[in-house]
Design an enzyme around this catalytic site. Structure first.
Site, mmCIF file in Angstrom:
data_model
loop_
_atom_site.group_PDB
_atom_site.id
_atom_site.type_symbol
_atom_site.label_atom_id
_atom_site.label_comp_id
_atom_site.label_asym_id
_atom_site.label_seq_id
_atom_site.Cartn_x
_atom_site.Cartn_y
_atom_site.Cartn_z
ATOM 1 N N ASP A 361 9.740 0.254 -3.991
ATOM 2 C CA ASP A 361 8.783 -0.709 -3.436
ATOM 3 C C ASP A 361 8.369 -1.771 -4.462
ATOM 4 O O ASP A 361 8.283 -1.488 -5.653
ATOM 5 C CB ASP A 361 7.539 0.103 -3.016
ATOM 6 C CG ASP A 361 6.627 -0.658 -2.094
ATOM 7 O OD1 ASP A 361 6.897 -1.838 -1.836
ATOM 8 O OD2 ASP A 361 5.642 -0.054 -1.624
ATOM 9 N N TRP A 471 14.815 4.262 3.228
ATOM 10 C CA TRP A 471 14.140 3.736 4.434
ATOM 11 C C TRP A 471 12.808 4.464 4.574
ATOM 12 O O TRP A 471 12.763 5.611 5.005
ATOM 13 C CB TRP A 471 15.030 4.003 5.646
ATOM 14 C CG TRP A 471 14.538 3.417 6.935
ATOM 15 C CD1 TRP A 471 13.499 3.855 7.692
ATOM 16 C CD2 TRP A 471 15.105 2.303 7.628
ATOM 17 N NE1 TRP A 471 13.380 3.072 8.810
ATOM 18 C CE2 TRP A 471 14.353 2.104 8.802
ATOM 19 C CE3 TRP A 471 16.180 1.430 7.366
ATOM 20 C CZ2 TRP A 471 14.647 1.104 9.720
ATOM 21 C CZ3 TRP A 471 16.469 0.441 8.285
ATOM 22 C CH2 TRP A 471 15.693 0.281 9.451
ATOM 23 N N ASP A 472 11.741 3.771 4.206
ATOM 24 C CA ASP A 472 10.429 4.421 4.143
ATOM 25 C C ASP A 472 9.623 4.136 5.407
ATOM 26 O O ASP A 472 9.900 3.179 6.153
ATOM 27 C CB ASP A 472 9.700 3.882 2.903
ATOM 28 C CG ASP A 472 8.712 4.872 2.317
ATOM 29 O OD1 ASP A 472 8.372 5.838 3.004
ATOM 30 O OD2 ASP A 472 8.269 4.652 1.175
ATOM 31 N N MET A 473 8.604 4.910 5.646
ATOM 32 C CA MET A 473 7.728 4.730 6.814
ATOM 33 C C MET A 473 6.447 5.473 6.467
ATOM 34 O O MET A 473 6.406 6.687 6.498
ATOM 35 C CB MET A 473 8.424 5.363 8.016
ATOM 36 C CG MET A 473 7.833 5.097 9.366
ATOM 37 S SD MET A 473 6.467 6.219 9.686
ATOM 38 C CE MET A 473 6.364 6.127 11.427
ATOM 39 N N CYS A 518 12.728 8.420 4.397
ATOM 40 C CA CYS A 518 11.523 8.773 3.659
ATOM 41 C C CYS A 518 10.360 8.402 4.548
ATOM 42 O O CYS A 518 10.417 7.416 5.279
ATOM 43 C CB CYS A 518 11.493 7.969 2.359
ATOM 44 S SG CYS A 518 9.946 8.097 1.463
ATOM 45 N N ASP A 540 6.645 13.460 -1.695
ATOM 46 C CA ASP A 540 6.176 12.695 -2.862
ATOM 47 C C ASP A 540 5.731 13.644 -3.962
ATOM 48 O O ASP A 540 5.471 13.216 -5.082
ATOM 49 C CB ASP A 540 4.991 11.803 -2.469
ATOM 50 C CG ASP A 540 5.460 10.506 -1.826
ATOM 51 O OD1 ASP A 540 6.681 10.275 -1.793
ATOM 52 O OD2 ASP A 540 4.611 9.729 -1.362
HETATM 53 C C1 DGJ Z 1 6.208 6.451 -0.297
HETATM 54 C C2 DGJ Z 1 7.433 7.122 -0.824
HETATM 55 O O1 DGJ Z 1 7.440 8.456 -0.451
HETATM 56 C C3 DGJ Z 1 7.515 6.928 -2.324
HETATM 57 O O2 DGJ Z 1 8.612 7.605 -2.845
HETATM 58 C C4 DGJ Z 1 7.596 5.456 -2.600
HETATM 59 O O3 DGJ Z 1 8.784 4.947 -2.094
HETATM 60 C C5 DGJ Z 1 6.409 4.758 -1.996
HETATM 61 N N1 DGJ Z 1 6.260 5.040 -0.613
HETATM 62 C C6 DGJ Z 1 6.523 3.270 -2.186
HETATM 63 O O4 DGJ Z 1 5.538 2.594 -1.549
#
Ligand code: DGJ
Length: 775
Positions: A361, A471-473, A518, A540
């Protein structure tokens, strides 16, 4: 294999059978799900109803009561008072429906859906049972696909509205399984952020057990996986049923036990805020549910799931393909980085053996904190003067692959995307939307939003050599209102269909890109996401002691190849726990290994150690990612063992993990599973070394000169010396290994010796076994 004789259906896998029959009324009675049964007269399995039960309802004069039958699927309002898999408002306004058998067909292979993922496999076979309602022109299909190689049967259901009026579907489960069980227990995974996948085992009372996500995603609160077993089942013994769902949104699992010893299981989309308007001529399909059963305990069921996922869920491109060792900059820098910093981390990572560098990020728009920028995927030139393309080229030139983070389903109000398209976000007109992590959720019900995401991500993937996408959420959903649906009860499910369209398009367009799912860690660890993204950021929380629980929990349903696991800093960011570098690696090695820490802060010895870790992992990578994984029933709560065995049973690795050190601890015995009894194995500890700091002021007892424990000399010595410990080696047959190796004693105030197991709090060891070639 699927066979039908005299109104009995038998679906067989390698070691299980599933049987049901057509009753004279056209309902379907489940006869058996368990061990493989030969064809025979199955009357012994028919449910006997020869003594009426007081207040029950008889389906028809002289007939049976549906309430006391194990049924393939139940229909509301005809005397079955258990949980109903289907709630539908019929054209006449009633909630009563009654579907009966009409015909069936057997197809080769699977029956894929356009709008949702399904399991793949040419050697599969599919049974479609067609049913129709007695009164209205509504058709239903029960679909069973069998994957004989891994003892899995999938189930789903379809409704087609052939009447000339709309109907409202309020609840539609993918499957129903009715069993006879005496003392059923369930095992599920619950939790939250940084405490995902904690296993919970419960004995079921008479009544219903409900496991449901209402967050919009499959969620870290309640994973869709569920085990059902008799109370005496263990990791290796007893009959255990396993269930899961190919779905990433709100889901529900219900297990209901009646006072007659019948147990009903449902899995499907959660009926929470769900109402699907099915217009005349339309069809609604449920997601695919997965079932398996094993007579070999919970490990047996997990092995079925692991094989099924590796062979039938993961995309062909990544099936059994070793996953790269990566370095992610997030915990090293958070938002505070520039190109120079990233390149220095990448250079260091490369020296240590890392293969893929991931920029997390903060690389785009005005994204200098989590308050702004989401939605604006153009590189921030202040941080990255040569852009993503320039950075990727520099990283590629170092011999590293390059990966990039996105959070495409979200938007910050402080972003150009939101300023230009406020209507893209989910929000109820007239209400102020509630935020999570300062962000709103984009409305993936809208085709233009789906197309925007496809365009933005494609643009970057086409612009340079990006071989991985994270690919985060990062939030649960609220204010779920969409301007794009006929009925707001369609918005949650419609979102997931939109997401799947995006994922399908992108993964077909970029089949070689490794996508990692993710969602603030493991908030969306499910088979739907895995159908497009072969691995998931499990949590995390990278504290190895927390990770033991998380990774072990996940292993009930998901193989190690799907769990991304990183070595990070100590003391740990979320727990402040101090753990040995060795243990951080040992835990992460039971998964897809990565590093996420300020590498430039490691001292020389630690760097050497990390280099050795990565080299070791690469040597055993296929075993650690795709080997047969075994859990152990706990002998002592304080200790956790994990083991993997290669398919040819020639290699094994077992991890021994200790939580808190006991004074004068009991002897440790390490039994191995899954090896051949008659062959000889050489088993030895992975080379281990410890930080001299572990001894603190005790060093004065072993050193000829007096040194201050916090003093300069020792602080410097740490950089150059580590103490080898825990050296053990045996050449023994598999039978002895299955009985258990009696390991060296642990440290108990006896001073330092290299063959003592100097584990201490949070210590660990890996034992590596290799079969000896017989001459
Ligand atoms: C949440 C993810 O789980 C982290 O590893 C990281 O990518 C952060 N978001 C970044 O905002």
């Amino acid at each position: 294999m699927i066979e039908v004789r005299q109104k009995v259906f038998r679906i067989s896998t390698k070691s299980t059978s599933y049987l049901f029959r057509i009753l004279p009324t056209g309902h379907l009675e489940n006869l058996h799900y368990g061990r493989l049964l030969a064809w025979q007269d199955f009357q012994g399995l028919y449910m006997k109803q020869n003594a009426g039960v007081g207040s029950s309802v008889l389906y028809e004069e002289g007939g049976y009561t549906l309430d006391l039958l194990p049924l393939e699927y139940s229909f509301n309002g005809k005397g079955d008072f258990r949980e109903m898999p289907l709630e539908i408002k019929m054209p006449d306004g009633s909630y009563v429906c009654d579907f009966q058998y009409e015909s069936h067909e057997i197809l080769e292979g699977t029956l894929p859906m356009e709008e949702m993922p399904t399991a793949k496999g040419e050697e599969a076979e599919t049974l479609v049972v067609h049913l129709s309602d007695r009164l209205f022109l509504l058709k239903m299909m029960l679909i069973y696909t069998v994957f004989p190689d891994c003892d899995v049967i999938t189930r789903r259901a379809v409704i087609e509205n052939r009447s000339d009026q709309p109907v409202e579907i309020l609840k539609f489960m993918s499957m129903q399984l009715d069993l006879l069980m005496d003392h059923p227990e369930v095992l599920t995974l619950s939790g939250g952020w940084i405490r995902e996948a904690k296993k919970e085992r419960h004995r079921l009372p008479v009544g219903s057990f409900l496991q449901e996500s209402r967050t919009g995603g499959s969620s870290n609160r309640h994973n869709p996986g569920l085990l059902l077993m008799e109370k005496n089942a263990t990791e290796d013994f007893g009959k255990v049923y396993g269930f899961n769902l190919l779905y990433s949104g709100n889901h529900r699992s219900v297990v209901e036990k009646t006072s007659h010893g019948l147990v009903r299981v449902h899995q499907g989309v959660s009926p929470h805020n769900f109402c699907w308007m099915l217009e005349s001529g339309e069809t609604f399909r449920t997601p695919e549910a997965v079932m398996t059963v094993s007579m070999e305990g919970m490990n047996g069921v997990s092995h079925h799931f692991h094989d099924f996922i590796n062979r039938h869920i993961i995309s062909r491109e990544f099936q059994y393909k070793e996953r790269p060792v990566l370095m992610n900059n997030w915990e090293a820098t958070f938002f505070d980085f520039n190109e120079r910093k990233i390149l220095s981390l990448a250079r260091e990572a490369k020296k240590l053996g890392v293969e893929l560098f991931v920029l997390d990020d903060g690389w785009f728009g005005e994204r200098n904190s989590d308050k702004a920028g989401l939605g604006d995927y153009w590189e921030n030139r202040k941080k990255l003067p040569s852009g993503i393309k320039g950075l990727a080229e520099k990283i590629n030139a170092m011999g590293l692959r390059f990966g990039l983070w996105f959070e495409p389903e979200m938007v910050n109000e402080d972003s150009d995307l939101y300023r230009n398209h406020p209507e893209y976000a989910l929000r109820v007109p007239g209400r102020t939307p509630s935020k999570g992590r300062n962000q709103l959720v984009l409305d993936l019900n809208r085709k233009e939003v789906q197309d925007y995401i496809i365009k933005e991500v494609s643009h970057l993937l086409e612009s340079c050599d990006i071989s991985y996408v994270k690919w985060d959420m990062n939030r649960h959903m609220s204010d779920v209102y969409s301007g794009a649906v006929n009925h707001q009860g369609m918005a949650f499910h419609g979102y997931i269909l939109g997401l799947y369209r995006v994922m399908k398009t992108l993964t077909e367009r970029f089949p070689k890109v490794l996508f990692e799912s993710c969602s603030s860690g493991g908030n969306r660890f499910d088979l739907g996401m895995l159908s497009y993204m072969p691995q998931v950021w499990a949590s995390d929380n990278t504290d190895p002691i927390s990770r033991l629980t998380i990774q072990e929990g996940l292993s009930y349903f998901y193989p190690l190849s799907t769990m991304e696991a990183h070595v990070s800093e100590s003391p740990h960011q979320q727990t402040l726990r101090k753990t040995p570098l060795e243990t951080r690696f040992h835990v992460a090695s039971f998964g897809v290994l990565g590093y996420e820490l300020e590498l430039t802060h490691l001292n020389l010895k630690e760097k050497e150690e990390v280099k050795k870790q990565i080299a070791w992992y690469k040597k055993y990578r296929s075993l650690m990612q795709f080997g047969r994984f075994y859990r152990f029933d706990r002998v002592r709560e304080n200790r956790v063992n994990f083991q993997v065995v290669s398919e040819d049973r020639k290699q094994t690795v077992q991890g021994f993990f200790q939580k808190m050190q006991e004074p004068s601890p009991p002897f440790d015995v390490m039994p191995f599973k899954g090896l051949t009894n008659e062959n000889t194995y050489v088993v030895r500890t992975r080379e281990a070394s410890m930080d001299i700091e572990a001894f603190g002021s005790l060093l004065k007892h072993v050193m000829p000169i007096k040194l201050s424990p916090g003093g300069l000399i020792l602080r410097n010595a740490r950089k150059f010396y580590r103490l080898p410990h825990n050296v053990e080696e045996y050449t023994v047959k598999g039978d002895l290994l299955s009985e258990g190796l009696r390991l060296h004693q642990q440290f108990m105030g006896t001073g330092y010796q290299k063959d003592t197991r100097m584990l201490g709090d949070f210590g660990s060891q890996l034992m590596v076994g290799e079969m000896k070639e017989e001459r």
